[in-house]
Design a protein around this motif. Structure first.
Motif, PDB file in Angstrom:
ATOM      1  N   LYS A  74     -30.329 -49.370 -62.549  1.00  0.00           N
ATOM      2  CA  LYS A  74     -30.505 -49.865 -63.911  1.00  0.00           C
ATOM      3  C   LYS A  74     -30.031 -48.850 -64.941  1.00  0.00           C
ATOM      4  O   LYS A  74     -29.668 -49.221 -66.045  1.00  0.00           O
ATOM      5  N   LEU A  75     -30.028 -47.581 -64.603  1.00  0.00           N
ATOM      6  CA  LEU A  75     -29.561 -46.548 -65.521  1.00  0.00           C
ATOM      7  C   LEU A  75     -28.063 -46.304 -65.404  1.00  0.00           C
ATOM      8  O   LEU A  75     -27.421 -45.890 -66.362  1.00  0.00           O
ATOM      9  N   VAL A  76     -27.506 -46.551 -64.248  1.00  0.00           N
ATOM     10  CA  VAL A  76     -26.089 -46.275 -64.011  1.00  0.00           C
ATOM     11  C   VAL A  76     -25.200 -47.251 -64.772  1.00  0.00           C
ATOM     12  O   VAL A  76     -24.202 -46.841 -65.376  1.00  0.00           O
ATOM     13  N   PHE A  77     -25.552 -48.529 -64.777  1.00  0.00           N
ATOM     14  CA  PHE A  77     -24.731 -49.528 -65.453  1.00  0.00           C
ATOM     15  C   PHE A  77     -24.565 -49.257 -66.945  1.00  0.00           C
ATOM     16  O   PHE A  77     -23.440 -49.288 -67.450  1.00  0.00           O
ATOM     17  N   ALA A  91     -15.587 -39.223 -70.387  1.00  0.00           N
ATOM     18  CA  ALA A  91     -15.788 -40.655 -70.164  1.00  0.00           C
ATOM     19  C   ALA A  91     -15.342 -41.059 -68.762  1.00  0.00           C
ATOM     20  O   ALA A  91     -16.047 -41.809 -68.069  1.00  0.00           O
ATOM     21  N   VAL A  92     -14.220 -40.559 -68.314  1.00  0.00           N
ATOM     22  CA  VAL A  92     -13.730 -40.878 -66.972  1.00  0.00           C
ATOM     23  C   VAL A  92     -14.657 -40.279 -65.912  1.00  0.00           C
ATOM     24  O   VAL A  92     -14.954 -40.916 -64.895  1.00  0.00           O
ATOM     25  N   ALA A  93     -15.137 -39.065 -66.140  1.00  0.00           N
ATOM     26  CA  ALA A  93     -16.042 -38.420 -65.184  1.00  0.00           C
ATOM     27  C   ALA A  93     -17.354 -39.198 -65.059  1.00  0.00           C
ATOM     28  O   ALA A  93     -17.858 -39.399 -63.947  1.00  0.00           O
ATOM     29  N   VAL A  94     -17.903 -39.645 -66.177  1.00  0.00           N
ATOM     30  CA  VAL A  94     -19.142 -40.429 -66.134  1.00  0.00           C
ATOM     31  C   VAL A  94     -18.908 -41.754 -65.411  1.00  0.00           C
ATOM     32  O   VAL A  94     -19.723 -42.182 -64.593  1.00  0.00           O
ATOM     33  N   MET A 113     -16.586 -42.413 -63.106  1.00  0.00           N
ATOM     34  CA  MET A 113     -16.390 -42.145 -61.674  1.00  0.00           C
ATOM     35  C   MET A 113     -17.708 -41.790 -60.978  1.00  0.00           C
ATOM     36  O   MET A 113     -17.942 -42.182 -59.835  1.00  0.00           O
ATOM     37  N   TYR A 114     -18.556 -41.044 -61.666  1.00  0.00           N
ATOM     38  CA  TYR A 114     -19.872 -40.713 -61.105  1.00  0.00           C
ATOM     39  C   TYR A 114     -20.685 -41.991 -60.882  1.00  0.00           C
ATOM     40  O   TYR A 114     -21.336 -42.153 -59.851  1.00  0.00           O
ATOM     41  N   GLY A 115     -20.631 -42.903 -61.847  1.00  0.00           N
ATOM     42  CA  GLY A 115     -21.343 -44.171 -61.702  1.00  0.00           C
ATOM     43  C   GLY A 115     -20.811 -45.004 -60.557  1.00  0.00           C
ATOM     44  O   GLY A 115     -21.580 -45.586 -59.791  1.00  0.00           O
ATOM     45  N   ILE A 116     -19.501 -45.061 -60.423  1.00  0.00           N
ATOM     46  CA  ILE A 116     -18.895 -45.794 -59.303  1.00  0.00           C
ATOM     47  C   ILE A 116     -19.310 -45.168 -57.977  1.00  0.00           C
ATOM     48  O   ILE A 116     -19.609 -45.870 -57.007  1.00  0.00           O
ATOM     49  N   MET A 117     -19.339 -43.841 -57.920  1.00  0.00           N
ATOM     50  CA  MET A 117     -19.736 -43.153 -56.696  1.00  0.00           C
ATOM     51  C   MET A 117     -21.180 -43.489 -56.337  1.00  0.00           C
ATOM     52  O   MET A 117     -21.498 -43.759 -55.173  1.00  0.00           O
ATOM     53  N   LYS A 118     -22.071 -43.485 -57.329  1.00  0.00           N
ATOM     54  CA  LYS A 118     -23.476 -43.792 -57.068  1.00  0.00           C
ATOM     55  C   LYS A 118     -23.656 -45.236 -56.605  1.00  0.00           C
ATOM     56  O   LYS A 118     -24.463 -45.512 -55.716  1.00  0.00           O
ATOM     57  N   LEU A 119     -22.926 -46.146 -57.217  1.00  0.00           N
ATOM     58  CA  LEU A 119     -23.061 -47.545 -56.830  1.00  0.00           C
ATOM     59  C   LEU A 119     -22.441 -47.830 -55.469  1.00  0.00           C
ATOM     60  O   LEU A 119     -22.973 -48.623 -54.689  1.00  0.00           O
ATOM     61  N   SER A 120     -21.324 -47.212 -55.148  1.00  0.00           N
ATOM     62  CA  SER A 120     -20.674 -47.481 -53.874  1.00  0.00           C
ATOM     63  C   SER A 120     -21.370 -46.775 -52.709  1.00  0.00           C
ATOM     64  O   SER A 120     -21.142 -47.138 -51.557  1.00  0.00           O
ATOM     65  N   ALA A 121     -22.202 -45.804 -52.981  1.00  0.00           N
ATOM     66  CA  ALA A 121     -22.922 -45.114 -51.906  1.00  0.00           C
ATOM     67  C   ALA A 121     -23.928 -46.032 -51.236  1.00  0.00           C
ATOM     68  O   ALA A 121     -24.282 -45.842 -50.069  1.00  0.00           O
ATOM     69  N   LYS A 122     -24.370 -47.069 -51.924  1.00  0.00           N
ATOM     70  CA  LYS A 122     -25.366 -47.983 -51.380  1.00  0.00           C
ATOM     71  C   LYS A 122     -24.753 -49.146 -50.604  1.00  0.00           C
ATOM     72  O   LYS A 122     -25.449 -49.891 -49.948  1.00  0.00           O
ATOM     73  N   VAL A 123     -23.436 -49.284 -50.671  1.00  0.00           N
ATOM     74  CA  VAL A 123     -22.749 -50.371 -49.975  1.00  0.00           C
ATOM     75  C   VAL A 123     -22.426 -49.907 -48.552  1.00  0.00           C
ATOM     76  O   VAL A 123     -21.778 -48.881 -48.362  1.00  0.00           O
ATOM     77  N   PRO A 124     -22.875 -50.660 -47.556  1.00  0.00           N
ATOM     78  CA  PRO A 124     -22.582 -50.250 -46.178  1.00  0.00           C
ATOM     79  C   PRO A 124     -21.097 -50.406 -45.846  1.00  0.00           C
ATOM     80  O   PRO A 124     -20.422 -51.291 -46.360  1.00  0.00           O
ATOM     81  N   SER A 125     -20.622 -49.559 -44.986  1.00  0.00           N
ATOM     82  CA  SER A 125     -19.211 -49.562 -44.614  1.00  0.00           C
ATOM     83  C   SER A 125     -18.968 -50.554 -43.488  1.00  0.00           C
ATOM     84  O   SER A 125     -19.722 -50.618 -42.524  1.00  0.00           O
ATOM     85  N   LYS A 126     -17.900 -51.322 -43.600  1.00  0.00           N
ATOM     86  CA  LYS A 126     -17.525 -52.232 -42.517  1.00  0.00           C
ATOM     87  C   LYS A 126     -16.965 -51.457 -41.337  1.00  0.00           C
ATOM     88  O   LYS A 126     -17.114 -51.854 -40.196  1.00  0.00           O
ATOM     89  N   HIS A 127     -16.321 -50.344 -41.621  1.00  0.00           N
ATOM     90  CA  HIS A 127     -15.689 -49.552 -40.572  1.00  0.00           C
ATOM     91  C   HIS A 127     -16.714 -49.028 -39.578  1.00  0.00           C
ATOM     92  O   HIS A 127     -16.478 -49.048 -38.378  1.00  0.00           O
TER      93      HIS A 127
END
Length: 62
Positions: free
Chosen positions: A3-6, A33-36, A38-52
């Motif tokens: 809720k804070l990342v978005f 702005a780009v760093a913030v 990218m950090y948000g994308i990294m935090k959100l994608s860390a919770k998505v399980p990998s298909k690989h």
């Protein structure tokens, strides 16, 4: 945490786009702005399980 990342990502996108419209944009603001964003994308994608990793686990079982 999600809720804070978005809101931070949305603010970073708005600030970055607004800064781009200026005749002489401040590079430091754009980098932050780009760093913030990218950090948000990294935090959100860390919770998505990998298909690989699921595919490798299935192949190891066979």
């Amino acid at each position: 945490m999600k809720k804070l990342v978005f809101p931070f990502m949305i603010v970073a996108i708005i600030v970055g786009l607004y800064e781009q419209t200026k005749t002489k944009p401040n590079v430091y603001i754009l980098v932050i702005a780009v760093a913030v964003f990218m950090y948000g994308i990294m935090k959100l994608s860390a919770k998505v399980p990998s298909k690989h990793s699921e595919t490798e686990a299935e192949e190891d079982d066979n």
